[in-house]
Motif scaffolding. Structure first.
Motif, mmCIF file in Angstrom:
data_model
loop_
_atom_site.group_PDB
_atom_site.id
_atom_site.type_symbol
_atom_site.label_atom_id
_atom_site.label_comp_id
_atom_site.label_asym_id
_atom_site.label_seq_id
_atom_site.Cartn_x
_atom_site.Cartn_y
_atom_site.Cartn_z
ATOM 1 N N ASP A 67 0.624 -1.130 0.078
ATOM 2 C CA ASP A 67 -0.068 0.051 0.100
ATOM 3 C C ASP A 67 0.860 1.134 0.003
ATOM 4 O OD1 ASP A 67 1.279 -0.213 2.468
ATOM 5 O OD2 ASP A 67 -0.867 -0.071 3.429
ATOM 6 N N ASP A 68 0.290 2.404 -0.215
ATOM 7 C CA ASP A 68 0.765 3.815 -0.162
ATOM 8 C C ASP A 68 -0.067 4.739 0.202
ATOM 9 O OD1 ASP A 68 2.868 5.619 -0.299
ATOM 10 O OD2 ASP A 68 3.684 4.500 -2.039
ATOM 11 N N ARG A 101 -1.864 -0.653 -3.644
ATOM 12 C CA ARG A 101 -1.303 -0.362 -4.964
ATOM 13 C C ARG A 101 -1.839 -0.967 -6.076
ATOM 14 N NH1 ARG A 101 4.938 1.295 -4.170
ATOM 15 N NH2 ARG A 101 4.908 0.436 -6.103
ATOM 16 N N ASP A 108 -6.636 0.934 -5.211
ATOM 17 C CA ASP A 108 -6.362 2.257 -6.444
ATOM 18 C C ASP A 108 -7.630 1.823 -7.585
ATOM 19 O OD1 ASP A 108 -5.248 3.197 -9.054
ATOM 20 O OD2 ASP A 108 -3.707 3.868 -7.734
#
Length: 266
Positions: A83-84, A96, A152
């Motif tokens: 993840d981000d 992501r 996303d």
């Protein structure tokens, strides 16, 4: 593709991997069997309740397959990050697209026929009996379990995921929802439940909630079984059950009652 095998369950199954496997120890998945493919950060949460009762017995008998893909194994860098931070700022983390996309490619590489791609999301269409029946008539389903602030959007758009919600509430992740949806679908597969009549009579099968059920003893805590059910008159019993189903649906689920009335008029 990851070097980490995805877990598979069922009497006839094989662990998916880029490395050669011992086919004597891990027999191949049976072709033509309905398969639930689950992409998750928590593969050890499965089979969970799906290993119990009729669903579990059917799994062990090879009447359906369960394949698990560990999203973490497709993570980026030394720590396998999946993840981000959200683009544009905000709280939480987002899964992501490069990580999820690689997992989707790996999970679906053996999928054949009609296998819907489903992202479990609180903003999706609410899961219902009609959807479960539709999935049971397909060749399987691939379920992506969300976590954190979600996935996303680009990966959902690229692969054409349908977003589906278990209900109007938020869970910490999609694993519980995935098990509930798989259970609701698997029990509709031919030969799993073993009694087609019981499926036809249960809640939601005809747009109504199910009528009350009773069994022995004939009287309990000064409460007798309704007399009509003891009469042996099948016509009157069916009439009573229909009346009770309509009454309960009208009182508890006005949305279902309105839809039922509309369908009756068409």
């Amino acid at each position: 593709m990851s070097d980490t095998p995805a877990k598979s369950y069922g009497r006839k199954s094989i662990r998916l991997s880029v490395k050669p496997s011992d086919l004597m120890a891990e027999p191949a998945l049976r072709p033509g069997i309905w398969t639930a493919r689950v992409i998750t950060l928590f593969p050890n949460a499965f089979p969970g309740v799906l290993e119990e009762s009729l669903t579990g017995r059917a799994l062990n008998e090879g009447k359906w397959n369960l394949e698990l893909t560990d999203l973490r194994s497709f993570g980026v860098g030394k720590h396998r990050n999946v993840d981000d931070t959200p683009a544009g700022g905000g709280a939480g983390m987002v899964l992501r697209p490069d990580v999820v996309g690689a997992a989707v490619e790996d999970a679906t590489r053996n999928a054949r026929g009609n296998c819907p791609l489903v992202y479990l999301s609180p903003r999706g269409r609410r899961f219902d009996q009609a959807m479960a029946r539709s999935w049971s008539e397909a060749d399987g389903v691939t379920l992506l379990c969300g976590r954190f602030e979600g996935v996303d959007q680009r990966v959902l758009d690229h692969y054409g995921f349908t977003e589906v919600s278990l209900g109007d509430f938020v869970l910490t992740g999609g694993e519980i929802a995935a098990q509930a949806m798989i259970d609701a679908t698997v029990r509709l597969l031919p030969s799993v439940l073993g009694n087609a009549d019981s499926i036809e009579d249960e809640s939601h099968s005809h747009g109504l909630l199910e009528h009350p059920q009773y069994t022995r003893p004939a009287e309990w805590m000064d409460r007798p079984i309704p007399e009509v059910l003891m009469s042996g008159h099948h016509g009157k019993i069916e009439e009573w059950r229909q009346k009770m189903a309509e009454q309960i649906t009208r009182e508890r689920r006005p949305d279902m009652w309105d839809a039922y009335q509309k369908n009756k008029g068409e």
